[in-house]
Design an enzyme around this catalytic site. Structure first.
Site, PDB file in Angstrom:
ATOM      1  N   TRP A 133      28.533 -42.300   8.433  1.00 56.02           N
ATOM      2  CA  TRP A 133      28.876 -43.357   8.722  1.00 56.02           C
ATOM      3  C   TRP A 133      28.981 -43.395  10.104  1.00 56.02           C
ATOM      4  CZ3 TRP A 133      34.534 -44.721   9.348  1.00 56.02           C
ATOM      5  CH2 TRP A 133      34.700 -46.300   9.649  1.00 56.02           C
ATOM      6  N   ASP A 214      36.146 -37.227   3.380  1.00 50.61           N
ATOM      7  CA  ASP A 214      36.438 -38.943   3.595  1.00 50.61           C
ATOM      8  C   ASP A 214      35.967 -39.381   2.156  1.00 50.61           C
ATOM      9  OD1 ASP A 214      34.680 -41.277   5.653  1.00 50.61           O
ATOM     10  OD2 ASP A 214      36.224 -41.337   4.317  1.00 50.61           O
ATOM     11  N   LYS A 250      37.658 -50.469  -0.751  1.00 47.40           N
ATOM     12  CA  LYS A 250      36.513 -50.836  -1.659  1.00 47.40           C
ATOM     13  C   LYS A 250      36.989 -50.924  -3.069  1.00 47.40           C
ATOM     14  CE  LYS A 250      34.618 -49.443   2.349  1.00 47.40           C
ATOM     15  NZ  LYS A 250      35.205 -48.754   3.360  1.00 47.40           N
TER      16      LYS A 250
HETATM   17  C1  LIG Z   1      32.445 -43.342   4.688  1.00 47.02           C
HETATM   18  C2  LIG Z   1      33.216 -44.535   5.167  1.00 47.02           C
HETATM   19  N1  LIG Z   1      34.680 -44.065   5.538  1.00 47.02           N
HETATM   20  C3  LIG Z   1      35.462 -44.847   5.986  1.00 47.02           C
HETATM   21  C4  LIG Z   1      35.187 -46.284   6.033  1.00 47.02           C
HETATM   22  C5  LIG Z   1      36.239 -47.102   6.584  1.00 47.02           C
HETATM   23  O1  LIG Z   1      36.649 -48.188   5.758  1.00 47.02           O
HETATM   24  P1  LIG Z   1      38.186 -48.827   5.966  1.00 47.02           P
HETATM   25  O2  LIG Z   1      37.852 -50.125   5.766  1.00 47.02           O
HETATM   26  O3  LIG Z   1      38.449 -48.339   7.467  1.00 47.02           O
HETATM   27  O4  LIG Z   1      39.042 -48.290   4.855  1.00 47.02           O
HETATM   28  C6  LIG Z   1      33.966 -46.599   5.440  1.00 47.02           C
HETATM   29  C7  LIG Z   1      33.691 -48.170   5.713  1.00 47.02           C
HETATM   30  N2  LIG Z   1      32.300 -48.485   5.642  1.00 47.02           N
HETATM   31  C8  LIG Z   1      31.992 -49.931   5.533  1.00 47.02           C
HETATM   32  C9  LIG Z   1      32.672 -50.873   6.432  1.00 47.02           C
HETATM   33  C10 LIG Z   1      32.842 -50.498   7.961  1.00 47.02           C
HETATM   34  O5  LIG Z   1      32.023 -50.161   8.361  1.00 47.02           O
HETATM   35  O6  LIG Z   1      33.915 -50.814   8.413  1.00 47.02           O
HETATM   36  C11 LIG Z   1      30.473 -49.730   5.873  1.00 47.02           C
HETATM   37  O7  LIG Z   1      29.659 -48.806   6.369  1.00 47.02           O
HETATM   38  O8  LIG Z   1      29.951 -51.006   5.771  1.00 47.02           O
HETATM   39  C12 LIG Z   1      33.012 -45.788   5.031  1.00 47.02           C
HETATM   40  O9  LIG Z   1      31.768 -46.269   4.762  1.00 47.02           O
END
Ligand SMILES: Cc1[nH+]cc(COP(=O)(O)O)c(/C=N/[C@@H](CC(=O)O)C(=O)O)c1O
Length: 402
Positions: A133, A214, A250
Site C-alpha cells: 500500500w 496490517d 472497510k
Molecule cells: C493495507 C491497508 N492498510 C491501511 C489502510 C488505511 O485505511 P484507513 O482508512 O486509514 O483505515 C488501507 C487503505 N486503503 C485504501 C484507501 C486509502 O488508500 O486510504 C486503498 O488502498 O485504496 C490499506 O489498504
C-alpha cells in the site's frame, strides 16, 4: 516576499488523487476503480444495515460528548482485540495485549511506527512487501524508521514470489521489523496460503524478525473474520510477539468515521501497563484522544451477539459480491472477448483489489479514452464494478491491450 513562496507543488496522492480526477470527469460512462471503498450493486456507497442499527442504539443511549481516554473507548478496544486475536488466545487470557484506539488503520500504523522508532530495542528498519500500500512507505519513513522491501509479487506468474519472499526475509538482518498484510494484500490481492504462512512464521522465528501485521480487511477478504485472522492468530500461537494495526473502515464501512486500533502483545500485565503508558505518551502530543462516534458504533456491533452475527453476514455479502464481479470480469475477458493475455489472476486474487497487470500507459489511456479510473500500477478496486458498468470496463480493457 510571501513566507511560503518557496513551497513547491507536490504530486497528487497516488490513490486519493485518482478520485479527484474521476470527479473532474463529466462523462456519464465514467467508472472509478481507484480508492478501495466498497460500492453496492448500483455503484453507491454502502452503509451496512447493522451499522445503521448500531447507530440507533448509540443515539438511544443519549451519549455525552466528553473526551475519551487517550487510548480511546475501553470497551471498543477490548472487543477489537477479541475480534483480532480470538477469545481463546493465550495473550487475551493473560491480559497481555496492550491496545489503543486509533484514527483508523492509517493512525494505527503511524502509532506503531512512532512507538517502534522510540522503543524498539534493535535497528529501526522495517521491511515492507514489494509492492505494498503506497502510504506505508512515507508513513513509516516519517515515523523515523528505515524502509526496505522484500519481494512479494511475481510478474511472470502474476502470483506470489514465495521463493523471493523467503530469500529476502532470510537475508534480512536479525531483529528487522517486517510488515505483513494479514489478508487481502493491497495492491496485489494475493495472499500466502495457510501452509505458506506457517513457513513464513518459521523464518521470522529463525531470524528473530519482529512481525508488524496490517489487518485492514478482516472479514472482507474471505467473508469470515476468523479465517482472515489466521495469520495473526497463528503467529501468536507460535509464540511470536506482534504489532497489529486494525481498520474498521472497510469491513464495517466506517471509512470517514476513522475507526481503528493498534496493539502490541506483551509478556504479562505488568509489562502491558508499562507499554500502555508509553503508547499514551506517543498519542497525547499527536491528537490527544480519538473521536467518539465511530468507536461507539463499532463497539455496539462487537458487544451485541445478534448484531455481531448480522454484521458478519453483511461483511460476507460484500465479499461475495466482489467475488461474483471477479467471476463476471474473468468470463468477459477470457471467454466473451478472448482478450489477449492470461486473466485467471482476476479470479484467484482475493479482497478489494485486482492487480490487473495493465501498464501505466494503458491505465492512462483507459482514463482518457474510456473514462475508467484506476491507480497507475494497474490496481482496480473490484467493488467499483457492477452489472451496469462491467461490460464497458471489459470492452475498454480489451481495446487497451489489443
Ligand atoms: C493495507 C491497508 N492498510 C491501511 C489502510 C488505511 O485505511 P484507513 O482508512 O486509514 O483505515 C488501507 C487503505 N486503503 C485504501 C484507501 C486509502 O488508500 O486510504 C486503498 O488502498 O485504496 C490499506 O489498504
Amino acid at each position: 516576499v510571501s513566507t511560503w513562496n518557496a513551497v513547491p507543488a507536490g504530486p497528487p496522492d497516488a490513490i486519493l488523487g485518482v478520485t479527484e480526477a474521476f470527479k473532474a470527469d463529466k462523462d456519464p460512462r465514467k467508472i472509478n476503480l481507484g480508492v478501495g471503498a466498497y460500492r453496492d450493486g448500483q455503484g453507491k456507497p454502502y452503509i451496512l444495515p447493522s451499522v445503521k442499527k448500531a447507530e440507533e442504539i448509540v443515539q438511544a443511549s443519549a451519549p455525552d460528548k466528553e473526551y475519551l481516554p487517550i487510548t480511546g473507548l475501553p470497551e471498543f478496544t477490548k472487543n477489537a482485540a477479541l475480534l483480532a486475536y480470538g477469545a481463546d488466545s493465550a495473550v487475551i487470557k493473560q491480559g497481555a495485549v496492550s491496545i489503543t484506539q486509533s484514527i483508523s488503520g492509517t493512525g494505527a500504523l503511524r502509532i506503531g511506527g512512532e512507538f517502534l522508532a522510540r522503543h524498539y530495542p534493535h535497528a529501526k528498519v522495517i521491511y515492507v512487501p514489494v509492492p505494498t500500500w503506497g502510504n506505508h512507505i512515507p508513513l513509516f519513513r516519517d515515523s523515523g524508521l528505515e524502509v526496505r522491501g522484500y519481494r512479494y509479487f511475481n510478474k511472470e506468474t502474476v502470483g506470489l514470489d514465495f521463493e523471493g519472499l523467503k530469500a529476502d526475509l532470510k537475508a534480512a538482518p536479525e531483529h528487522a521489523i517486517v510488515l505483513l498484510h494479514a489478508c487481502a494484500h493491497n495492491p496485489t490481492g494475493i495472499d500466502p496460503t495457510q501452509q505458506q504462512w506457517a513457513e513464513i512464521s518459521d523464518i521470522v522465528k529463525e531470524k528473530k524478525l519482529f512481525p508488524f501485521f496490517d489487518m485492514a480487511y478482516q472479514g472482507f477478504a474471505s467473508g469470515s473474520t476468523s479465517k482472515d485472522a489466521f495469520a495473526v492468530r497463528h503467529f501468536v500461537a507460535e509464540g511470536h510477539q506482534i504489532a497489529l494495526a486494525q481498520s474498521f473502515a472497510k469491513n464495517m464501512g466506517l471509512y470517514g468515521e476513522r475507526v481503528g486500533a493498534f496493539s502490541l502483545t506483551t509478556a504479562d500485565p505488568a509489562e502491558k501497563a508499562r507499554v500502555d503508558s508509553q503508547l499514551k505518551i506517543v498519542i497525547r502530543p499527536l491528537y490527544s484522544n480519538p473521536p467518539l462516534h465511530g468507536a461507539r458504533i463499532a463497539n455496539a456491533i462487537l458487544s451485541n451477539g445478534e448484531l455481531y452475527s448480522q454484521w458478519e453476514s453483511e461483511v460476507k455479502g460484500m465479499a461475495d459480491r466482489i467475488i461474483s464481479m471477479r467471476e463476471k470480469l474473468y468470463n468477459y475477458l477470457q471467454k466473451d472477448l478472448a482478450t489477449p493475455g492470461e486473466w485467471g489472476h482476476i479470479k484467484s486474487q482475493i479482497g478489494m483489489f485486482s492487480y490487473t497487470g495493465l501498464t501505466t500507459p494503458q491505465t492512462k489511456a483507459l482514463a482518457e479514452k474510456a473514462h475508467v479510473y484506476m491507480t497507475a500500477d494497474g490496481r482496480i478496486s473490484m467493488a467499483g464494478l457492477n452489472d451496469s458498468n462491467i461490460e464497458h470496463f471489459a470492452q475498454s480493457v480489451d481495446a487497451a491491450v489489443r
